[in-house]
Every structure is written in structure tokens, then in C-alpha cells.
Design a protein around this motif. Structure first.
Motif, mmCIF file in Angstrom:
data_model
loop_
_atom_site.group_PDB
_atom_site.id
_atom_site.type_symbol
_atom_site.label_atom_id
_atom_site.label_comp_id
_atom_site.label_asym_id
_atom_site.label_seq_id
_atom_site.Cartn_x
_atom_site.Cartn_y
_atom_site.Cartn_z
ATOM 1 N N VAL B 243 0.909 -1.228 0.158
ATOM 2 C CA VAL B 243 -0.089 0.034 -0.046
ATOM 3 C C VAL B 243 0.836 1.348 0.060
ATOM 4 O O VAL B 243 0.511 2.452 -0.100
ATOM 5 C CB VAL B 243 -0.898 0.024 1.235
ATOM 6 C CG1 VAL B 243 -1.993 -1.115 1.288
ATOM 7 C CG2 VAL B 243 -0.245 0.138 2.498
ATOM 8 N N PRO B 245 2.894 4.546 -1.099
ATOM 9 C CA PRO B 245 2.986 5.060 -2.381
ATOM 10 C C PRO B 245 4.711 5.115 -2.764
ATOM 11 O O PRO B 245 4.939 5.646 -3.812
ATOM 12 C CB PRO B 245 2.694 6.541 -2.191
ATOM 13 C CG PRO B 245 2.713 6.579 -0.564
ATOM 14 C CD PRO B 245 2.656 5.238 0.056
ATOM 15 N N THR B 246 5.639 4.834 -1.817
ATOM 16 C CA THR B 246 7.243 5.008 -2.060
ATOM 17 C C THR B 246 7.896 3.674 -2.485
ATOM 18 O O THR B 246 8.928 3.705 -2.887
ATOM 19 C CB THR B 246 7.921 5.771 -1.010
ATOM 20 O OG1 THR B 246 7.933 5.156 0.266
ATOM 21 C CG2 THR B 246 7.340 7.269 -0.842
ATOM 22 N N ARG B 297 13.036 -2.073 6.182
ATOM 23 C CA ARG B 297 12.191 -1.215 5.844
ATOM 24 C C ARG B 297 11.919 0.100 6.591
ATOM 25 O O ARG B 297 11.841 1.313 5.659
ATOM 26 C CB ARG B 297 10.637 -1.770 5.945
ATOM 27 C CG ARG B 297 9.298 -0.892 5.692
ATOM 28 C CD ARG B 297 7.917 -1.510 5.396
ATOM 29 N NE ARG B 297 7.403 -2.059 6.591
ATOM 30 C CZ ARG B 297 6.401 -1.001 7.251
ATOM 31 N NH1 ARG B 297 5.942 -0.108 6.515
ATOM 32 N NH2 ARG B 297 5.853 -1.357 8.520
ATOM 33 N N LYS B 301 12.693 3.837 4.683
ATOM 34 C CA LYS B 301 11.988 5.035 4.569
ATOM 35 C C LYS B 301 12.655 6.321 5.361
ATOM 36 O O LYS B 301 12.549 7.235 4.650
ATOM 37 C CB LYS B 301 10.470 4.513 5.550
ATOM 38 C CG LYS B 301 9.787 3.391 4.851
ATOM 39 C CD LYS B 301 9.097 3.552 3.454
ATOM 40 C CE LYS B 301 8.744 2.313 3.012
ATOM 41 N NZ LYS B 301 8.612 2.565 1.353
ATOM 42 N N CYS B 314 9.638 8.278 3.424
ATOM 43 C CA CYS B 314 8.200 8.089 3.871
ATOM 44 C C CYS B 314 7.476 9.467 4.018
ATOM 45 O O CYS B 314 7.868 10.460 4.146
ATOM 46 C CB CYS B 314 8.140 7.495 5.530
ATOM 47 S SG CYS B 314 6.535 7.704 6.285
ATOM 48 N N VAL B 315 6.290 9.510 3.175
ATOM 49 C CA VAL B 315 5.475 10.779 3.082
ATOM 50 C C VAL B 315 4.467 10.867 4.099
ATOM 51 O O VAL B 315 3.509 11.899 3.916
ATOM 52 C CB VAL B 315 5.061 10.814 1.719
ATOM 53 C CG1 VAL B 315 6.200 10.784 0.504
ATOM 54 C CG2 VAL B 315 4.082 9.720 1.261
ATOM 55 N N GLY B 316 4.361 10.006 4.969
ATOM 56 C CA GLY B 316 3.355 10.144 6.118
ATOM 57 C C GLY B 316 1.929 9.948 5.813
ATOM 58 O O GLY B 316 0.843 10.432 6.598
ATOM 59 N N CYS B 320 0.106 2.318 5.616
ATOM 60 C CA CYS B 320 0.789 1.036 6.016
ATOM 61 C C CYS B 320 0.358 0.763 7.213
ATOM 62 O O CYS B 320 0.047 -0.248 7.756
ATOM 63 C CB CYS B 320 2.244 1.085 6.178
ATOM 64 S SG CYS B 320 2.845 2.426 6.960
ATOM 65 N N PRO B 330 4.544 3.574 11.172
ATOM 66 C CA PRO B 330 6.133 4.279 11.215
ATOM 67 C C PRO B 330 5.970 5.288 12.479
ATOM 68 O O PRO B 330 7.110 5.572 13.371
ATOM 69 C CB PRO B 330 5.864 5.120 10.083
ATOM 70 C CG PRO B 330 4.681 4.289 9.307
ATOM 71 C CD PRO B 330 3.959 3.450 9.924
HETATM 72 S S1 SF4 Z 1 3.133 5.902 5.991
HETATM 73 FE FE1 SF4 Z 1 5.204 6.112 5.129
HETATM 74 S S2 SF4 Z 1 5.728 4.097 4.934
HETATM 75 FE FE2 SF4 Z 1 3.709 4.124 5.434
HETATM 76 S S3 SF4 Z 1 2.709 3.698 3.344
HETATM 77 FE FE3 SF4 Z 1 2.803 5.824 3.714
HETATM 78 S S4 SF4 Z 1 4.578 6.594 2.649
HETATM 79 FE FE4 SF4 Z 1 4.627 4.475 2.959
#
Ligand code: SF4
Ligand SMILES: Cc1cc2nc3c(=O)[nH]c(=O)nc-3n(C[C@H](O)[C@H](O)[C@H](O)COP(=O)(O)OP(=O)(O)OC[C@H]3O[C@@H](n4cnc5c(N)ncnc54)[C@H](O)[C@@H]3O)c2cc1C
Ligand code: SF4
Ligand code: FES
Lengths: 283, 353
Positions: B243, B245-246, B297, B301, B314-316, B320, B330
Motif C-alpha cells: 500500500v 506510495p514510495t 523497511r 523509509k 516516507c511521506v506520512g 501502512c 511508522p
Molecule cells: S506512512 Fe510512510 S511508510 Fe507507510 S505507506 Fe505511507 S509513505 Fe509508506
């Protein structure tokens, strides 16, 4: 005009291989064969020792395989030594001269040969590690005058797993190479040294000041050999390894070979100890 | 480039206008969740949506993609570079940051022409997030609550209209000949300033420290016992990476048809959380435990991506965290490392290693 094989990566897809022909297949052991692969006419590999190619058997898949012949001995064709372990490697073993393969690469940065010139070189191949190291060893031997002492300490699990027996016989004859061999487990035929590769170290005099060590073998071997080399006082930047990682793409995209922030396929697979000693996952 | 106002009443007409020229994709409601899907009719589009299950990444890096087709007998191969002129509507700002990272990855070193083909023919219409989209998101902490400058058009909800920032010629082309828009008046500017000013306080920081400290914190945390604790509960299912996006790792396999000679090589999404991801011949696995895979992981990130690409990985978005059945997140992971660091535990564990 010759085209470098690498140029084909700039074509429509970096993932698409270039067809090449197998011209010879030689049994080395029960598990390993040596393939001579001829590039399409007008193509050149132009590789460095330590680089690898991605070999495709169309319909089966693709696997990273080190280039085993030295740049000094590969022109329109080159050699790879392949151990039969799974789908692609088994399919390759079934191929006869004349059969076609797909190629991509060469990948990785290889060993910095020019930085080794003028130095003594200690090669420590373990098992199948001799396949990639052979490329560097023969490059050095073909330009023998440019290097100091050449020492080879080769270890395999058993006598039946010894690779490149003909070449080893030649190396053993030469007076400008110090060659020693060992097996983990001996059989009736074996009269030489028994024990892991580190048991060969007492057999050679090492002057650490001007020495480069190049170690290629299974992951378990690295820690033990490293301790030996550091113990002898060889500089961290002069100890080189080649790492094996799961690889799918070779071009830094699929993520399988990632080791910290580094893609082993592009930034390696050869690294000096100085480069990787802070990387928890390296050794 | 320029700034326009589009009344909300004109949106259906605009979407229909776009549909005549492009494949139009946007957030739609499906069984109580939101997914990016092709918009069949304008009323399917939900621009005011909590985040989507999968990010719009799937249009740039399809779950399954043919790289080339082949005939093994004749050694004929043909690259399969696919694209369809596509407009993606309503991309949240965090997902725009993620696309920026994907762009960088696929252009660094070798250019991935498959990604490029999708990307070049995709026009991104992002939307300003005005309130937190779900409980798990932490975009404000990750610095992704504003849009990066890679948008083609960027929408801001002004109540009865949208403010439309034009970011590129591709974006401009989406408005060409479309007459129901106008140049902003000074009142429109006042409104947009008000909306933007009011937005910030609605979001809270969820990391207990500044994100710029994250790479250093992680660098110290290699030997933290937290990784083992996460490894003990993690199921190794890989849902978190599916799931994300990065995330962009893939597996490659050959598929042959019944003739056994013609076929295709395809790539599919893969996950570093699956046990065999790093296994090499001989069975050696460089990340053999779920603890090591979790560490990888989170390092990826919060640290590795920054080192490799200059952008944090990680874009927050919180996807996940929402997807994980055992509630590994995270935010909790990073905050827990920080808490242990403050107590001196992280340095102690590093010393002992
Ligand atoms: S919160 Fe960060 S690590 Fe989790 S799915 Fe979004 S971008 Fe990916
Ligand atoms: C840089 C590099 C150089 C290599 N050089 C040689 C060489 O000169 N000679 C040689 O015989 N082998 C070499 N290998 C190992 C070889 O790539 C693997 O044995 C091969 O990928 C197995 O492919 P397969 O389809 O036959 O096996 P599979 O059926 O795919 O699997 C057999 C085993 O190999 C592992 N494996 C699968 N794919 C890969 C992969 N892409 N990379 C690493 N491990 C994998 C699997 O996890 C499994 O344990 C090298 C590997 C690397 C990374
Ligand atoms: S979703 Fe949760 S349980 Fe599944 S691999 Fe990711 S962290 Fe582990
Ligand atoms: S092999 Fe794919 S990233 Fe290195």
C-alpha cells in the motif's frame, strides 16, 4: 565500429536482453560448466574484472552471472562458469553449443585494477568464488610485469569441487605465482592441505605495506578471512570483496540487492572493506 | 505559472471535457473505501476523500507489467512500452511527494523507460488537503502537507469554487478552450489565503521530534531491541509495502504460452517483508528474520532513501499503519526509538553490540 553491449541498455527497454550464441560448453565439475558466449558481430563487452552479466534463457528467466574470462582474453566472446542450482542455471546446463541466450550488462563497477598496479596481490577465492576471480587473476597474469608478488590461496569443500584444473596446473608450474590450495574434507586422491582457507595463511609471507587482498567466496568465509587479513596489517582500503545478493534487474531498480542505501548491482558487487565496514548488513 | 478560479458547478462539464481527450482517473467510493479508478461518469469522482487504499502509483508502476514479449525459438524480442494519455485527478499532497521520489528513482542511473512512458503521458491534478484524511496520517511531521512543485494543476477547495494553480504546460492544456473559468479577483485571493491559514492548525505534529533528526536517530538505532520486538509480532505479510506510495521493488518472471516458445517477461510488485526477498543460491538469506526485515523497511523509509536520492522515503500517508493487522506503524516506531534514545537505551545498546 564496435558497439558496446552496454549501449543496448539505452534502447527501448533497459530490461530487454541482446541475443548471443553459446560457442562452447565444458564440464568443470558435476555441478559447474564453463560456457563460451559469442557476442553478435560488431559488439564488444569491454568489461572490467568483477563485473557480471544478466543471462536470460527466454521462457525460463534471468540470472546474474559473473564474467569469468579476463578482459585481456575476451574480445568478441567471453566465458562464464555456471553452477546448476535452480531454474535458469539448470536450463543453461541443458544447452549445447549453437544455442542462443539473452545478455544484458556488463553490470557493476568491478575491481579498480589500475589501483592494484605496482602492488603485491593476494587472491583468496573460496569455492565458486574462483569463477569471478579468474577474470582478475588472468588479467593480472597477462600483465604480470605491472604487479608485485602474486599469491593465490584457493579453498574448496572437497577435491571434486575444484574448478579450472587445467589452469591451476599451469599456475602451479609458474615460478612467478605463489599458489596454495586446500579442501575442507579430503578423499583418497587428496594429498594436499586439509582445512578451511585460512589454514593456508601460515604458508605465505605477507608484507602488508604494499599488499592488496581480493577475497571472493561464500558469505561465511568473509569474516574469517577478514580477521586474518586485518591481523596481518593489510590496509582496510586494500581489502576487496565481491558480494552476492539476490538480483533481478541489475540496474538499481528492483531493490532485491539493496544493502543499506547501496544497490549492490550498481555500486558493487566489489567493495573494499573500508567502504562497507560501517554497513551492518554487509558482512 | 498562472492561477484560475473554477466554479464547482463546472466540474462535471470539465471532467466530461477531459474524458473526451484522456483516460480520467480519480478517487471513487467503493464499498466504504476510496480507490483510484477510471472515472466513468463525473458524479463518481469524490475529491473530498480520506486517503485511498492504494496510492495513484499503480498508474505509473502497474502491479503487473509486461517488459517485453519474446519468441524463444527465433530469439525475437519486442519491448513493451505502454502508455495511455491519462489525467489523475485529486492526488493528495503526500502522494505528490511520493511521485516525486518515484520520478527520481526511475531517472537515476539508468532511466526506466516503462515508468517514464506512463509518467510522461500522465497529467497530475493535485488537491490541497484541508483537514487530516485519516487517523493514521502524519504528513505534517513529514513535511508533505504542502504540494511539491511537480503538479500540473493544483486545486484548492474554496467552498463553491476551486482555486486552480497551473504548474505546467501539460496542466494548462487541460484548461484550454474550457471557458467556465476566470482570473481571480482580489476577493478570491483573500479567500485562498484564509483557507490556507485555517488549514494548518487542523493538522497536528505526530512525531515527537523534528523529522530532520530521523536519519541520525535511525543511524544510532541499528542494534535497538525494538526491531526484535517488532519482528516478534510482524506477520511478514508484506501488506505495508503493497500500500506504500514510495515502495517500488519488483520481481521478474517469464510466462510462456502453450506453444512453449512465445511468451513475455513481466514484473510484479514485490516486498522486502517477504522472507525469500534477499535469499541467494545456497540458501543464505541476508535478512533472514522479520526483525531484520522490519529494520530494513524503516531504515529505507527514514534514512537510506535520503542518502541515495536526497528525499525522505516516507511521506506520512499512514496507509501502512491502516493496513497492518498487528498495528505496526511508522509513527509509533519512530517515536518509540526517540523515547528510548532520550532514556539513553539506544546508545547503550549500540555500545554493547
Ligand atoms: S506512512 Fe510512510 S511508510 Fe507507510 S505507506 Fe505511507 S509513505 Fe509508506
Ligand atoms: C553478482 C553475482 C554474480 C554471480 N555469479 C555467478 C557465477 O559466476 N556463477 C554461478 O553459477 N552463479 C553466480 N551467481 C549466482 C546466481 O546468480 C544464482 O545462483 C542464480 O540466480 C540462480 O538462478 P536460478 O534461476 O538457476 O535459480 P532459482 O531457481 O531462481 O533459485 C535457486 C537459488 O538461488 C537464489 N536466487 C534466485 N535468483 C537469484 C538471483 N537473481 N540472485 C541471487 N540469488 C538468486 C534463490 O533464492 C535460490 O536459493 C551470481 C550471483 C550474483 C548476485
Ligand atoms: S503489514 Fe504489518 S504484519 Fe504485515 S509485513 Fe508489514 S509490518 Fe509486518
Ligand atoms: S538487482 Fe535490482 S536493484 Fe540491484
Amino acid at each position: 565500429m564496435t558497439t558496446l553491449l552496454k549501449e543496448t541498455l539505452k534502447h527501448s527497454s533497459i530490461y530487454m536482453p541482446t541475443p548471443a550464441r553459446i560457442t562452447a560448453v565444458k564440464d568443470l565439475t558435476a555441478l559447474e560448466k564453463l560456457f563460451t558466449i559469442e557476442l553478435p558481430s560488431g559488439f564488444s563487452l569491454n568489461h572490467r574484472p568483477g563485473q557480471f552479466v544478466q543471462i536470460s534463457v527466454l521462457g525460463v528467466g534471468e540470472a546474474p552471472i559473473s564474467i569469468s574470462s579476463s578482459p585481456s582474453r575476451s574480445n568478441g566472446s567471453f566465458e562464464v562458469c555456471v553452477r546448476r542450482v535452480g531454474s535458469v542455471t539448470n536450463a543453461m546446463h541443458a544447452l549445447k553449443p549453437g544455442a542462443m541466450l539473452g545478455l544484458r550488462g556488463p553490470f557493476g563497477r568491478g575491481f579498480p585494477v589500475e589501483r592494484f598496479r605496482g602492488k603485491d596481490i593476494l587472491f583468496v577465492p573460496g569455492g565458486l568464488g574462483l569463477a569471478p576471480l579468474r577474470s582478475l587473476i588472468n588479467e593480472v597474469l597477462d600483465e604480470r610485469g605491472k604487479y608485485g608478488r602474486v599469491i593465490i590461496l584457493y579453498g574448496t569443500r572437497s577435491p571434486s569441487e575444484i574448478l579450472f584444473r587445467d589452469e591451476i596446473a599451469q599456475w602451479q608450474q609458474r615460478t612467478d605465482i605463489e599458489f596454495h590450495m586446500t579442501v575442507d574434507r579430503a578423499d583418497e586422491s587428496w594429498t594436499g592441505n586439509v582445512g578451511v582457507v585460512t589454514t593456508l595463511f601460515p604458508k605465505v609471507q605477507i608484507h602488508p605495506r604494499n599488499m592488496v587482498a581480493v577475497v571472493v567466496g561464500p558469505p561465511v568465509m568473509y569474516r574469517f578471512v577478514l580477521m586474518e587479513l586485518l591481523g596481518k596489517g593489510i590496509a582496510e582500503g586494500n581489502i576487496w570483496f565481491s558480494f552476492e545478493r539476490h538480483m533481478k534487474c541489475g540496474v538499481g531498480k528492483c531493490g532485491h540487492c539493496q544493502m543499506h542505501h547501496i544497490y549492490t548491482c550498481q555500486d558493487g558487487p566489489s567493495f573494499s572493506y573500508a567502504e562497507i565496514k560501517h554497513l551492518e548488513e554487509a558482512l | 505559472m498562472s492561477f484560475k478560479i473554477m466554479p464547482k458547478a463546472a466540474l462535471p462539464d470539465w471532467v466530461t471535457w477531459l474524458k473526451n481527450r484522456y483516460r480520467v482517473v480519480g478517487p471513487t467510493a467503493r464499498q466504504g473505501q476510496y480507490v483510484f479508478a477510471e472515472i466513468a461518469s463525473p458524479d463518481e469522482l469524490v475529491l473530498d476523500y480520506p486517503t485511498s487504499v492504494l496510492p495513484p502509483k499503480k498508474y505509473l508502476l502497474p502491479q503487473r507489467e509486461t517488459l517485453f514479449t519474446f519468441d524463444a525459438q527465433s530469439m525475437q524480442m519486442k519491448a513493451n512500452i505502454e502508455w495511455e494519455p491519462t489525467v489523475i485527478l485529486g492526488v493528495h499532497t503526500c502522494d505528490m511527494h511520493a511521485i516525486r521520489l518515484l520520478d527520481k528513482v526511475h531517472a537515476t542511473g539508468y532511466t526506466d523507460q516503462h515508468y517514464q512512458a506512463h509518467r510522461q503521458h500522465t497529467t497530475l491534478v493535485s488537491i490541497e488537503c484541508l483537514s487530516p484524511c485519516m487517523e493514521q496520517s502524519f504528513c505534517k511531521s513529514m513535511g508533505t502537507l504542502t504540494v511539491p512543485e511537480d503538479y500540473d494543476l493544483h486545486l484548492t477547495d474554496l467552498g463553491d469554487s476551486y482555486g486552480v494553480d497551473v504548474g505546467s504546460e501539460k496542466g494548462e492544456a487541460l484548461l484550454q478552450g474550457f471557458t467556465a473559468i476566470w482570473d481571480p479577483t482580489s476577493e478570491d485571493y483573500q479567500r485562498i489565503n484564509k483557507v490556507m491559514a485555517e488549514k494548518w492548525p487542523r493538522f497536528s505534529y505526530r512525531l515527537n521530534f523534528d523529522v530532520t533528526e530521523l536519519p541520525d536517530l535511525l543511524a544510532l538505532s541499528n542494534n535497538s531491541s525494538l526491531w526484535n520486538e517488532l519482528g516478534d509480532i510482524c506477520l511478514g505479510c508484506g501488506q505495508c509495502t503493497k500500500v506504500c506510495p514510495t515502495c517500488y521493488c519488483f520481481d521478474v518472471r517469464d510466462e510462456v504460452d502453450l506453444s512453449l516458445t512465445k511468451g513475455q517477461r513481466t514484473r510484479t510488485w514485490d516486498s522486502c517483508q517477504i522472507d525469500r526477498f534477499a535469499t541467494v543460491a545456497g540458501g543464505h538469506n541476508f535478512r533472514s528474520t522479520r526483525a531484520l526485515r522490519n529494520r530494513h523497511r524503516f531504515m529505507r523509509k527514514g534514512k537510506y532513501h535520503l542518502e541515495a536520492y536526497g528525499l525522505i522515503g516516507c511521506v506520512g500517508c499512514g496507509r501502512c499503519a491502516a493496513a497492518c493487522l498487528v498495528h505496526i506503524t511508522p509513527v509509533d516506531t519512530f517515536n518509540e526509538l526517540y523515547r528510548r534514545h532520550k532514556k539513553g537505551e539506544i546508545l547503550e545498546e549500540a555500545k554493547q553490540a
